[in-house]
Design an enzyme around this catalytic site. Structure first.
Site, PDB file in Angstrom:
ATOM      1  N   CYS A   1       0.792  -1.229   0.000  1.00  0.00           N
ATOM      2  CA  CYS A   1       0.000   0.000   0.000  1.00  0.00           C
ATOM      3  C   CYS A   1       0.820   1.273   0.000  1.00  0.00           C
ATOM      4  O   CYS A   1       0.269   2.335   0.100  1.00  0.00           O
ATOM      5  CB  CYS A   1      -0.899  -0.005   1.227  1.00  0.00           C
ATOM      6  SG  CYS A   1       0.024  -0.333   2.725  1.00  0.00           S
TER       7      CYS A   1
HETATM    8  C1  LIG Z   1       1.226  -5.002   3.661  1.00  0.00           C
HETATM    9  S1  LIG Z   1       2.257  -6.379   3.459  1.00  0.00           S
HETATM   10  C2  LIG Z   1       1.222  -7.694   3.995  1.00  0.00           C
HETATM   11  C3  LIG Z   1       1.425  -8.091   5.417  1.00  0.00           C
HETATM   12  C4  LIG Z   1       0.564  -9.228   5.914  1.00  0.00           C
HETATM   13  N1  LIG Z   1      -0.831  -9.025   5.651  1.00  0.00           N
HETATM   14  C5  LIG Z   1       0.774  -9.474   7.399  1.00  0.00           C
HETATM   15  O1  LIG Z   1      -0.195  -9.395   8.153  1.00  0.00           O
HETATM   16  O2  LIG Z   1       1.911  -9.748   7.831  1.00  0.00           O
HETATM   17  C6  LIG Z   1       2.299  -6.535   1.726  1.00  0.00           C
HETATM   18  C7  LIG Z   1       3.115  -7.694   1.218  1.00  0.00           C
HETATM   19  O3  LIG Z   1       3.001  -7.767  -0.206  1.00  0.00           O
HETATM   20  C8  LIG Z   1       4.175  -8.358  -0.693  1.00  0.00           C
HETATM   21  N2  LIG Z   1       4.283  -8.117  -2.140  1.00  0.00           N
HETATM   22  C9  LIG Z   1       4.679  -6.982  -2.794  1.00  0.00           C
HETATM   23  N3  LIG Z   1       4.632  -7.174  -4.126  1.00  0.00           N
HETATM   24  C10 LIG Z   1       4.226  -8.439  -4.346  1.00  0.00           C
HETATM   25  C11 LIG Z   1       3.971  -9.231  -5.501  1.00  0.00           C
HETATM   26  N4  LIG Z   1       4.167  -8.736  -6.738  1.00  0.00           N
HETATM   27  N5  LIG Z   1       3.547 -10.501  -5.344  1.00  0.00           N
HETATM   28  C12 LIG Z   1       3.360 -11.016  -4.101  1.00  0.00           C
HETATM   29  N6  LIG Z   1       3.590 -10.324  -2.973  1.00  0.00           N
HETATM   30  C13 LIG Z   1       4.004  -9.048  -3.077  1.00  0.00           C
HETATM   31  C14 LIG Z   1       5.271  -7.714   0.140  1.00  0.00           C
HETATM   32  O4  LIG Z   1       6.431  -8.526   0.145  1.00  0.00           O
HETATM   33  C15 LIG Z   1       4.592  -7.616   1.520  1.00  0.00           C
HETATM   34  O5  LIG Z   1       4.971  -8.702   2.336  1.00  0.00           O
END
Ligand SMILES: C[S@@+](CC[C@H](N)C(=O)[O-])C[C@H]1O[C@@H](n2cnc3c(N)ncnc32)[C@H](O)[C@@H]1O
Length: 449
Positions: free
Chosen positions: A72
């Site tokens: 985000c």
């Molecule tokens: C806001 S965090 C989510 C955290 C999780 N909900 C938690 O409670 O720990 C967003 C995640 O999206 C992942 N992310 C970013 N780009 C991505 C992609 N193209 N495919 C999969 N994951 C991705 C990041 O590595 C990050 O861990």
């Protein structure tokens, strides 16, 4: 199933609420490794931007719910307002949900996302796929962590009316925010004293192991030598904590308040810039405060003391913590979902429905009867709402308890549901009209920003 699972804050809370998590995906190997060490070994390193590479597996696993917090930072209030590549992953989340069509989905994001054009596009995709949508902005300090952290939670369920879960989520909020003292003042000590029954046995136990058999003599006053964990004791004794403000906010908080939103700079000491021009509302000088340790920041974010972080850089641990949904918040959302799924809760009917009925010529008493009949009909439907009225009435006709009711009270229940649906539809149309009227202003503000 969880998409964009990070190190597993959301999965942990959902698991504690009673969900079984079948698979989880994230593109960051470090987060996946920490997830698999602490939750279960089902998380996979996957680029979810490449939708086609995951769709077949998701369809085969056919989950009942998809949860996820797409990245985000592009609309975060701390970052730029542009909706660039990362925000597109919100779209990927919506497309994956619309393709797999689980009964439920949960999406978490920063509150600003609600206004973004990407979310409006994602919302359209989810509506077209048949979801009723509840959008709730929550403060985590009311849901079990000592941290002011406002986030958007979007919960969808097939066939429901919009807003179907809002009253249950609001009802789960604590009346008071949780403070740091609530967490650290009564923190589990690093060692627990159980007086040994013989000289060959030990008297000090870790909180991570089962206690020895409790006997009468185990229950004794704490010895004077007992001390809580040194970090927690220092924090409670000092009474004030410093957290680098994201914008021009206050850096110093009392431990009788919640901590500010955890960011990856949470463990930084006050620098010369802050010390020379502190925030005027700081209750004490930043130089005399305590800075939380990583272990404490992890607990402020709802991770248990037993959670094991592993990464080559401290920065990565802080990033995983700051990214996470605090597990107690995910627990509260998960319980609200399971309670509704199991028919243990029903949406509250707004008091304004009474005024609406009165405006349409009913007496107060008759309006109250209609409201209570509508509530009864909702409970007969296990709390489920329906975006299509005809389906709602058909569902009511098929409920055994309804069939056993006499004819007249049956038609009163039907009529009450019809009136409630009419009231809600009018309300939704009013909301839509006011959103359309506000749009040009939003657009101008966006351009100006
Ligand atoms: C806001 S965090 C989510 C955290 C999780 N909900 C938690 O409670 O720990 C967003 C995640 O999206 C992942 N992310 C970013 N780009 C991505 C992609 N193209 N495919 C999969 N994951 C991705 C990041 O590595 C990050 O861990």
């Amino acid at each position: 199933m969880e998409l964009f699972c990070g190190a597993g804050g959301m999965s942990l809370g959902l698991k504690q609420a009673g969900f079984e998590i079948v698979n989880a995906y994230d593109a960051w190997p470090v987060a996946v490794e920490n997830y698999n060490r602490n939750i279960s070994s089902h998380a996979k390193v996957t680029d979810l931007g490449d939708i086609l590479s995951v769709v077949p597996e998701l369809l085969r696993l056919a989950p009942d719910m998809i949860a996820g917090g797409p990245p985000c930072q592009d609309y975060s209030s701390a970052g730029r307002r542009e909706e660039a590549d990362n925000a597109k992953l919100t779209l990927a989340f919506a497309i994956l949900v619309a393709t797999v069509r689980p009964a439920w989905f949960v999406m978490e994001n920063v509150t600003n996302a609600a206004k973004s054009s990407t979310w409006q596009e994602a919302r359209k995709i989810l509506k077209a796929a048949g979801y009723g949508i509840t959008e709730s902005k929550l403060d985590a300090s009311r849901y079990g962590v000592p941290q002011s952290r406002r986030r958007l939670f979007v919960i969808g369920r097939q066939g429901e009316r919009d807003g179907f879960l809002a009253s249950s989520i609001a009802a789960a909020a604590a009346p008071q925010p949780m403070s740091l003292r609530d967490l650290f003042g009564e923190a589990t000590p690093a060692a627990i004293y159980f007086p040994a029954t013989s000289e060959a046995r030990r008297s000090i136990w870790s909180p991570d192991e089962p206690a020895p058999t409790i006997r009468e003599r185990s229950i004794r006053p704490l010895p004077v030598s007992y001390r809580p964990h040194p970090d927690d004791a220092a924090l409670v004794e000092n009474g004030f904590v410093y957290a680098r403000p994201v914008r021009a906010g206050r850096g110093v908080r009392s431990i009788d308040e919640p901590y500010p939103t955890v960011t990856r700079t949470a463990s930084e000491r006050p620098g010369p810039k802050y010390l020379s021009s502190p925030h005027p509302a700081d209750p004490v000088a930043a130089s005399s405060t305590v800075v939380l340790s990583i272990d404490q920041i992890s607990r402020v974010q709802g991770f248990p003391a037993s959670w094991q972080w592993r990464a080559s850089a401290k920065r990565d641990v802080l990033q995983m913590i700051a990214n996470a949904v605090p597990a107690p918040v995910a627990f509260a959302i998960g319980r609200a979902i399971l309670d509704r799924e199991e028919g243990k809760s029903a949406p509250a009917i707004e008091g304004r429905f009474l005024d609406w009925l009165v405006r349409r010529g009913r007496s107060r008493q008759s309006a109250r009867n209609v409201k209570s009949l509508a509530g009864r009909a909702r409970r007969l439907l296990d709390g489920k709402t329906f975006s299509v009225q005809a389906l709602e009435l058909a569902a009511l006709e098929s409920v055994e308890e309804f069939k056993a009711i006499k004819r007249n009270p049956q038609s009163d229940l039907r009529q009450a549901l019809r009136l409630l649906a009419e009231y809600q539809t009018e309300g939704q149309q009013r909301q839509k009209r006011s959103q359309i009227a506000a749009q040009p202003i939003d657009e101008e503000l966006r351009k100006a920003a």
